[in-house]
Scaffold this motif. Sequence first.
Motif, PDB file in Angstrom:
ATOM      1  N   VAL A  17      40.233 101.608  22.185  1.00 30.73           N
ATOM      2  CA  VAL A  17      40.852 102.834  21.692  1.00 30.73           C
ATOM      3  C   VAL A  17      41.135 102.636  20.210  1.00 30.73           C
ATOM      4  N   VAL A  18      40.705 103.596  19.390  1.00 28.41           N
ATOM      5  CA  VAL A  18      40.893 103.497  17.942  1.00 28.41           C
ATOM      6  C   VAL A  18      41.363 104.828  17.384  1.00 28.41           C
ATOM      7  N   ASP A  19      41.996 104.758  16.210  1.00 33.30           N
ATOM      8  CA  ASP A  19      42.173 105.957  15.405  1.00 33.30           C
ATOM      9  C   ASP A  19      41.305 105.780  14.162  1.00 33.30           C
ATOM     10  N   GLU A  20      41.523 106.559  13.144  1.00 33.96           N
ATOM     11  CA  GLU A  20      40.621 106.501  11.996  1.00 33.96           C
ATOM     12  C   GLU A  20      40.833 105.276  11.115  1.00 33.96           C
ATOM     13  N   GLU A  21      41.897 104.513  11.383  1.00 32.33           N
ATOM     14  CA  GLU A  21      42.186 103.353  10.545  1.00 32.33           C
ATOM     15  C   GLU A  21      42.240 102.028  11.290  1.00 32.33           C
ATOM     16  N   ASN A  22      42.616 102.060  12.572  1.00 30.88           N
ATOM     17  CA  ASN A  22      42.873 100.803  13.279  1.00 30.88           C
ATOM     18  C   ASN A  22      42.335 100.798  14.699  1.00 30.88           C
ATOM     19  N   VAL A  23      42.105  99.583  15.193  1.00 31.41           N
ATOM     20  CA  VAL A  23      41.852  99.379  16.615  1.00 31.41           C
ATOM     21  C   VAL A  23      43.217  99.317  17.299  1.00 31.41           C
ATOM     22  N   ILE A  24      43.469 100.235  18.217  1.00 30.63           N
ATOM     23  CA  ILE A  24      44.760 100.318  18.890  1.00 30.63           C
ATOM     24  C   ILE A  24      44.798  99.395  20.101  1.00 30.63           C
ATOM     25  N   VAL A  25      43.752  99.437  20.914  1.00 34.52           N
ATOM     26  CA  VAL A  25      43.657  98.610  22.121  1.00 34.52           C
ATOM     27  C   VAL A  25      42.203  98.189  22.298  1.00 34.52           C
ATOM     28  N   LEU A  26      42.003  96.960  22.722  1.00 38.11           N
ATOM     29  CA  LEU A  26      40.662  96.484  23.070  1.00 38.11           C
ATOM     30  C   LEU A  26      40.775  95.568  24.278  1.00 38.11           C
ATOM     31  N   GLU A  27      40.184  95.980  25.392  1.00 38.77           N
ATOM     32  CA  GLU A  27      40.228  95.202  26.628  1.00 38.77           C
ATOM     33  C   GLU A  27      38.803  94.892  27.077  1.00 38.77           C
ATOM     34  N   ASN A  28      38.568  93.633  27.481  1.00 34.91           N
ATOM     35  CA  ASN A  28      37.230  93.186  27.867  1.00 34.91           C
ATOM     36  C   ASN A  28      37.240  92.516  29.242  1.00 34.91           C
ATOM     37  N   ASP A  29      36.138  92.691  29.974  1.00 34.12           N
ATOM     38  CA  ASP A  29      35.960  92.004  31.250  1.00 34.12           C
ATOM     39  C   ASP A  29      34.460  91.771  31.461  1.00 34.12           C
ATOM     40  N   PRO A  30      33.887  90.788  30.771  1.00 34.69           N
ATOM     41  CA  PRO A  30      32.434  90.595  30.810  1.00 34.69           C
ATOM     42  C   PRO A  30      31.934  90.025  32.132  1.00 34.69           C
ATOM     43  N   TYR A  31      30.684  90.329  32.420  1.00 33.91           N
ATOM     44  CA  TYR A  31      29.996  89.758  33.578  1.00 33.91           C
ATOM     45  C   TYR A  31      29.418  88.401  33.180  1.00 33.91           C
ATOM     46  N   ILE A  32      29.810  87.366  33.894  1.00 35.24           N
ATOM     47  CA  ILE A  32      29.288  86.023  33.630  1.00 35.24           C
ATOM     48  C   ILE A  32      28.553  85.551  34.884  1.00 35.24           C
ATOM     49  N   PRO A  33      27.226  85.461  34.851  1.00 38.59           N
ATOM     50  CA  PRO A  33      26.484  85.021  36.039  1.00 38.59           C
ATOM     51  C   PRO A  33      26.825  83.580  36.409  1.00 38.59           C
ATOM     52  N   LYS A  34      26.834  83.303  37.702  1.00 43.30           N
ATOM     53  CA  LYS A  34      27.134  81.939  38.164  1.00 43.30           C
ATOM     54  C   LYS A  34      26.047  80.965  37.735  1.00 43.30           C
ATOM     55  N   GLU A  35      24.816  81.458  37.690  1.00 42.13           N
ATOM     56  CA  GLU A  35      23.704  80.651  37.202  1.00 42.13           C
ATOM     57  C   GLU A  35      22.606  81.572  36.704  1.00 42.13           C
ATOM     58  N   GLY A  36      21.726  81.024  35.855  1.00 40.05           N
ATOM     59  CA  GLY A  36      20.626  81.814  35.322  1.00 40.05           C
ATOM     60  C   GLY A  36      21.081  82.850  34.313  1.00 40.05           C
ATOM     61  N   GLY A  37      20.215  83.834  34.105  1.00 39.98           N
ATOM     62  CA  GLY A  37      20.495  84.870  33.116  1.00 39.98           C
ATOM     63  C   GLY A  37      21.140  86.094  33.731  1.00 39.98           C
ATOM     64  N   ILE A  38      21.066  87.205  33.004  1.00 39.65           N
ATOM     65  CA  ILE A  38      21.709  88.446  33.434  1.00 39.65           C
ATOM     66  C   ILE A  38      20.781  89.211  34.370  1.00 39.65           C
ATOM     67  N   HIS A  39      21.268  89.520  35.565  1.00 39.33           N
ATOM     68  CA  HIS A  39      20.522  90.369  36.491  1.00 39.33           C
ATOM     69  C   HIS A  39      21.103  91.778  36.387  1.00 39.33           C
ATOM     70  N   PRO A  40      20.282  92.774  36.015  1.00 38.25           N
ATOM     71  CA  PRO A  40      20.814  94.122  35.795  1.00 38.25           C
ATOM     72  C   PRO A  40      21.599  94.684  36.978  1.00 38.25           C
ATOM     73  N   ARG A  41      21.114  94.461  38.202  1.00 38.61           N
ATOM     74  CA  ARG A  41      21.809  95.002  39.365  1.00 38.61           C
ATOM     75  C   ARG A  41      23.179  94.364  39.542  1.00 38.61           C
ATOM     76  N   GLU A  42      23.234  93.046  39.385  1.00 36.03           N
ATOM     77  CA  GLU A  42      24.511  92.349  39.538  1.00 36.03           C
ATOM     78  C   GLU A  42      25.476  92.714  38.411  1.00 36.03           C
ATOM     79  N   ALA A  43      24.955  92.853  37.192  1.00 32.91           N
ATOM     80  CA  ALA A  43      25.804  93.233  36.064  1.00 32.91           C
ATOM     81  C   ALA A  43      26.374  94.633  36.268  1.00 32.91           C
ATOM     82  N   SER A  44      25.541  95.558  36.749  1.00 33.86           N
ATOM     83  CA  SER A  44      26.018  96.928  36.973  1.00 33.86           C
ATOM     84  C   SER A  44      27.040  96.972  38.102  1.00 33.86           C
TER      85      SER A  44
END
Length: 323
Positions: A17-44
């Motif tokens: 969430v931002v206004d014209e001057e600042n980032v107000i809130v930034l929340e992240n929750d990335p997908y980290i595969p247990k092994e190998g690369g990114i599988h689109p179905r699992e990431a979605s």
Amino acid sequence: MIALGIEGTAWSLSVGVVDEENVIVLENDPYIPKEGGIHPREASQHHSEKLPSLLSRVFEKVDKNSIDIVAFSQGPGMGPCLRVVATAARLLAVKLKKPLVGVNHCLAHVEVGRWKTGAKNPVSLYVSGGNSQVIARRGKRYRVFGETLDIGIGNALDKLARHMGLRHPGGPKIEELAKKGKNYHFMPYVVKGMDFSFSGMVTAAQKLYDSGVAREDVAFSFQETAFAMLTEVTERALAYLDLDEVLLVGGVAANRRLQEMLRKMCEDRGAKFYVPPRELVGDNGAMIAYTGLLMYRHGYQTPIEKSYVRPDFRIEDVEVNWD
């Protein structure tokens, strides 16, 4: 005005969430595969499961009724991941009765970089998992003056890391190994005009590792070669376009060695070098929110019926009506 942005083109899931001057809130929750690369179905699937709680965390810090615009990453990216984000953004916009803005992911990297660094009209080197491009504005559009012919530099680093048995994301791990490398080994240096290629380098690096070369030296050799290629094409774009600013954006922009090489090149040419704050170089919701806000202020809005995802969305496809 206040904008909420949802980013989820690949493995990163983020709401800002931002206004014209600042980032107000930034929340992240990335997908980290247990092994190998990114599988689109699992990431979605990860995005679908985690996005409601991520939005709840944001609305604990920001009153949802204060939101003026809902923006989302419309592309490019992995289709299944994009669809989750687009569906959530449509629902939120309809529920809050707010305008919806679909944002080009690559454009968002450049614009949040300009916003937070003060760069005016730079040559942008955009380096991430899925993209590696040299970008500059001409008239009312950004143009790609050079790009990878096969895979992005982030993808190349991840492939090498996986071959060494390192978990995703591999880029930061390769960077740490490279700091300990002492011996340079030959790597294919593939620059064709303004374009470049990394797949042959990955194969060469994997063969070096398999032959018994220390992984620190493999990582060092790979980084030095790949980043020299990127620096060369960026310098050529500076000269060709007669510009005097370089902006480094995208997830791989966090790499200190790449920053060092570009900064040195800029110093030698009398150009200014910019890189956004670390939390804004990778994929994040704040960059989507800010670009959506910028677009809305200049007349852009995405009707629900045109909010379909665009996995191959190019930065050149967006007409830029702002300075």
